[in-house]
Scaffold this active site. Structure first.
Site, PDB file in Angstrom:
ATOM      1  N   GLY A 124     -64.210   0.535  22.977  1.00 28.72           N
ATOM      2  CA  GLY A 124     -65.434   2.433  22.169  1.00 28.72           C
ATOM      3  C   GLY A 124     -65.737   0.921  21.328  1.00 28.72           C
ATOM      4  O   GLY A 124     -66.214  -0.091  20.794  1.00 28.72           O
ATOM      5  N   CYS A 151     -59.134  -4.107  22.987  1.00 31.69           N
ATOM      6  CA  CYS A 151     -59.903  -3.878  21.769  1.00 31.69           C
ATOM      7  C   CYS A 151     -59.822  -2.911  21.381  1.00 31.69           C
ATOM      8  O   CYS A 151     -59.388  -2.545  20.340  1.00 31.69           O
ATOM      9  CB  CYS A 151     -61.360  -3.971  23.147  1.00 31.69           C
ATOM     10  SG  CYS A 151     -62.467  -4.830  21.579  1.00 31.69           S
ATOM     11  N   TYR A 152     -60.825  -1.835  20.652  1.00 31.26           N
ATOM     12  CA  TYR A 152     -60.759  -0.985  19.946  1.00 31.26           C
ATOM     13  C   TYR A 152     -59.206  -0.378  19.932  1.00 31.26           C
ATOM     14  O   TYR A 152     -58.700   0.352  19.682  1.00 31.26           O
ATOM     15  CB  TYR A 152     -61.950   0.399  20.770  1.00 31.26           C
ATOM     16  CG  TYR A 152     -61.933   1.545  19.176  1.00 31.26           C
ATOM     17  CD1 TYR A 152     -62.892   1.866  18.432  1.00 31.26           C
ATOM     18  CD2 TYR A 152     -61.503   2.457  19.618  1.00 31.26           C
ATOM     19  CE1 TYR A 152     -62.681   2.295  17.169  1.00 31.26           C
ATOM     20  CE2 TYR A 152     -60.912   3.968  18.451  1.00 31.26           C
ATOM     21  CZ  TYR A 152     -61.965   4.141  18.003  1.00 31.26           C
ATOM     22  OH  TYR A 152     -61.832   5.195  16.758  1.00 31.26           O
ATOM     23  N   HIS A 238     -60.730  -7.912  27.087  1.00 33.71           N
ATOM     24  CA  HIS A 238     -60.954  -7.371  28.503  1.00 33.71           C
ATOM     25  C   HIS A 238     -60.266  -7.692  29.640  1.00 33.71           C
ATOM     26  O   HIS A 238     -60.984  -8.521  29.838  1.00 33.71           O
ATOM     27  CB  HIS A 238     -62.018  -6.912  28.455  1.00 33.71           C
ATOM     28  CG  HIS A 238     -63.258  -6.118  27.265  1.00 33.71           C
ATOM     29  ND1 HIS A 238     -62.461  -4.954  27.254  1.00 33.71           N
ATOM     30  CD2 HIS A 238     -63.335  -6.344  26.134  1.00 33.71           C
ATOM     31  CE1 HIS A 238     -63.676  -4.204  26.235  1.00 33.71           C
ATOM     32  NE2 HIS A 238     -63.461  -5.742  25.343  1.00 33.71           N
ATOM     33  N   GLU A 240     -60.039  -6.308  32.303  1.00 30.62           N
ATOM     34  CA  GLU A 240     -60.838  -5.122  33.495  1.00 30.62           C
ATOM     35  C   GLU A 240     -61.690  -5.969  34.007  1.00 30.62           C
ATOM     36  O   GLU A 240     -62.226  -6.010  34.608  1.00 30.62           O
ATOM     37  CB  GLU A 240     -60.785  -3.930  33.189  1.00 30.62           C
ATOM     38  CG  GLU A 240     -62.221  -3.874  32.478  1.00 30.62           C
ATOM     39  CD  GLU A 240     -61.734  -3.782  30.061  1.00 30.62           C
ATOM     40  OE1 GLU A 240     -60.588  -4.066  30.575  1.00 30.62           O
ATOM     41  OE2 GLU A 240     -62.268  -3.318  29.477  1.00 30.62           O
ATOM     42  N   ASP A 296     -69.370   9.743  51.548  1.00 32.29           N
ATOM     43  CA  ASP A 296     -68.754  11.017  51.099  1.00 32.29           C
ATOM     44  C   ASP A 296     -68.735  12.160  52.258  1.00 32.29           C
ATOM     45  O   ASP A 296     -67.668  12.370  52.827  1.00 32.29           O
ATOM     46  CB  ASP A 296     -69.362  11.725  49.660  1.00 32.29           C
ATOM     47  CG  ASP A 296     -69.757  10.569  49.057  1.00 32.29           C
ATOM     48  OD1 ASP A 296     -69.042   8.921  48.985  1.00 32.29           O
ATOM     49  OD2 ASP A 296     -70.369  10.005  48.062  1.00 32.29           O
ATOM     50  N   LYS A 438     -65.486   5.063  45.082  1.00 35.47           N
ATOM     51  CA  LYS A 438     -66.444   4.922  46.136  1.00 35.47           C
ATOM     52  C   LYS A 438     -65.518   4.527  46.760  1.00 35.47           C
ATOM     53  O   LYS A 438     -65.592   4.230  47.737  1.00 35.47           O
ATOM     54  CB  LYS A 438     -67.341   4.692  45.746  1.00 35.47           C
ATOM     55  CG  LYS A 438     -68.294   4.655  47.224  1.00 35.47           C
ATOM     56  CD  LYS A 438     -69.136   5.848  46.787  1.00 35.47           C
ATOM     57  CE  LYS A 438     -70.142   5.831  47.946  1.00 35.47           C
ATOM     58  NZ  LYS A 438     -71.151   7.164  48.067  1.00 35.47           N
TER      59      LYS A 438
END
Ligand code: XMP
Length: 582
Positions: A124, A151-152, A238, A240, A296, A438
């Site tokens: 955050g 992190c946060y 992080h 990710e 889509d 997606k």
């Protein structure tokens, strides 16, 4: 392949990654000025229907639905406003574990139906001691499920469970080397004792909460990873982002070794589950679907067709503003191959009449949007009784609306593609993709047997070629831009770059210039070629296409399209430019 990509892409990490808030604000402003839709694919159909809806003061009606099949594993990501929350969710899904992102104040009732096997607390922008700093809900700790704070999220764990967090002496930003302590933890199973990781934080853990121990450190963070015996873990870095190369393994260890997930989230499973859910929802009702040719709407229609067959009717409004052979391709796929109930409305004359003499881009958008809704409503009315309308809503749209509390933002978001239907029809929505990203939609498309060409199609704007012709749109100019666009697409595909580019296309400018062809003077149009790389269309960079490729494109255009005698390549990034020229 990777090398080629590097060649085309200027990375956006460091200073250029916008925070969610900045992105929303920027988008907010641009949406006040226009109906531009800043996400990929074929959002245009639902956006048009929605804009029509809003003008009539109606709200879309989403059907309540049972979210998960009994055997599905899920993890909940609690969002504290990080620019990376989406990435966490994507990485978790890549590990074949279903997850959902929920706002930090989501009540237990809203996550209980997911039957989570663990929680991830996102990063955050603020500090845990800031006034009004968001906290993790009590159920996260009371559940006694594994928790991973990033992190946060890690600082919150320290703060909420009785440790101490202080502003770091030095802000740690960028790459660092993580050294594992000699503690046996499933989190680092199979990973080397030292790993590069991506840091981005100011505050740091001064004192761990009771029962926690440090699992790893970096030069600037004595506690770069911490954990207790109950499976509560904090990471200062992080996992990710791509700059933490072993990050996905760390997440996988958390999901598999600590939460006990086994990776059951597959596209085959999703299709089977969706077919059942659509059947339950629709019963013997009738569904209509607006096909645009984009990924889509193609996937939604195919999925619904798989579930209910001829109870579905697809309407394809051919605006006359499509690229060469696009209409035929849609006919072939849905009508000839799949044999769906399919209505191809050739409305080119109507659209071109309305656009005659119009040069302002926003006016073009407005006219096309309105006309689209009219045509769609007329065709739908001919079908007789209809109960449901399909929507290609994707997960980021659904949750971004839920995460952004302010009404103003939520309204802007609905312009993207959440909900909306012509009020006279009083239909309920079928939105089978509302929990997919997606990439997952593409996988589902392939699973359903859609052609790769359709599944990997680059985004194409709803107003189509009308906003790629600068100035007035008419049949002659449409033909010119179609011919130029065809060459650009052909050469980009031949160079095997189509999928690496976010978009690549031609623009027809009203500029005319002098040239020479043989012994004669020409006075022709200037066409522009635009090719960009991007992750999400919010920011984009011009692609570093090889000179040889640009030369081939240019040569072919001036030789094969007689009205064009000059070609330029657009080397502007977004921001400050936009991807489309209008
Ligand atoms: P810009 O030009 O704003 O485009 O950088 C961002 C993305 O949105 C697409 N785009 C549109 N899509 N209706 C749409 O459905 C529109 O009016 C529209 N305008 C832009 C554009 O192609 C790019 O992918």
């Amino acid at each position: 392949m990777a090398e080629e990509k590097n060649h085309l892409t200027k990375t956006y990490h460091d200073g250029n990654l916008w925070s969610r808030q900045e992105r929303v604000l920027t988008e907010d402003k641009s949406k006040q000025d226009s109906h531009r839709v800043a996400v990929s694919g074929d959002v245009e159909v639902s956006a048009y229907l929605e804009i029509a809806e809003e003008r009539r003061g109606e709200q879309p009606q989403a059907e309540p639905e049972e979210r998960l099949a009994p055997e599905r594993e899920a993890v909940v990501i609690v969002d504290f406003g990080s620019q990376y929350s989406w990435l966490i969710a994507r990485r978790v899904r890549e590990c074949r574990v279903y997850c959902e992102v929920v706002p930090h104040d989501a009540p237990w009732e809203s996550v209980a139906s997911l039957r989570p096997k663990g929680f991830i607390l996102s990063g955050g922008p603020g500090g845990v001691y800031d006034p009004g700093a968001p906290q993790a809900p009590a159920y996260v700790y009371e559940s006694h499920l594994p928790v991973l704070g990033i992190c946060y999220g890690m600082q919150l764990i320290a703060y909420q469970l009785g440790g101490k967090v202080t502003p770091g002496v030095k802000r740690e930003y960028g790459l660092a080397v993580l050294h594992q302590n000699s503690v046996d933890t499933p989190l680092f199973a199979g990973l080397p004792p030292e790993m590069p990781v991506w840091m981005s934080h100011g505050d740091r853990i001064e004192e761990m909460p009771p029962g926690f121990m440090s699992l790893a450190y970096t030069d600037n963070s004595p506690v770069a990873a911490m954990g207790n015996d109950e499976g509560v873990i904090g990471l200062q870095f992080h996992p990710e982002v791509v700059h933490t190369p072993q990050g996905k393994n760390i997440l996988k260890n958390f999901l598999y070794e600590m939460c006990g997930c086994t990776g059951t989230w597959t596209t085959g499973g999703f299709v089977a589950e969706s077919v059942e859910r659509i059947n339950n929802q629709v019963g013997d009702g009738r569904v209509i679907c607006a096909l645009s040719g984009g990924v889509d709407s193609a996937v939604v229609a195919t999925l619904i067709y798989r579930a209910i067959g001829d109870q579905l009717t697809c309407i394809f409004v051919d605006t006359g503003l499509l690229r060469r052979e696009e209409g035929e391709r849609i006919d072939n796929t849905f009508q000839k191959n799949m044999k769906m109930n399919f209505i191809h409305v050739n409305a080119a004359d109507r659209f071109l009449d309305k656009l005659s003499g119009v040069v302002d881009p926003e006016e073009k958008r407005h006219i096309i949007g309105e006309e689209f809704v009219k045509v769609f409503e007329e065709e739908a009315a001919r079908i007789g009784r209809v109960d449901f309308l399909d929507q290609g809503t994707l997960y980021p749209d659904v949750v971004e609306s839920a995460l952004t509390g302010s009404r103003a933002v939520a309204t802007i978001k609905t312009h993207h593609n959440v909900g909306g239907l012509p009020s006279v029809m009083n239909l309920s929505l079928v939105e089978p993709l509302r929990y997919l990203f997606k990439d997952e939609v593409r996988e589902v498309g392939l699973e359903l047997g859609l052609p790769e060409e359709m599944v990997y199609r680059q985004p194409f704007p709803g107003p189509g070629l009308a906003i790629r012709i600068i100035g007035e749109v008419n049949r002659e100019r449409l033909e010119i831009v179609r011919s130029v666009d065809w060459i650009v697409m052909d050469e980009i595909k031949n160079a095997d770059l189509y999928r690496q580019l976010w978009q690549s296309f031609a623009v027809l400018t009203p500029v005319r210039s002098v040239g020479v062809m043989g012994d004669s003077r020409t006075y022709g149009y200037m066409a522009a070629v635009r090719a960009v790389t991007s992750e999400d269309a919010m920011t984009a960079d011009w692609a570093r296409l090889p000179y040889e490729l640009l030369a081939r494109i240019s040569n072919r255009i001036v030789n094969e399209v007689p009205e064009v005698n000059r070609v330029v390549y657009d080397i502007s990034s977004k921001p400050p430019s936009t991807i489309e020229w209008e």
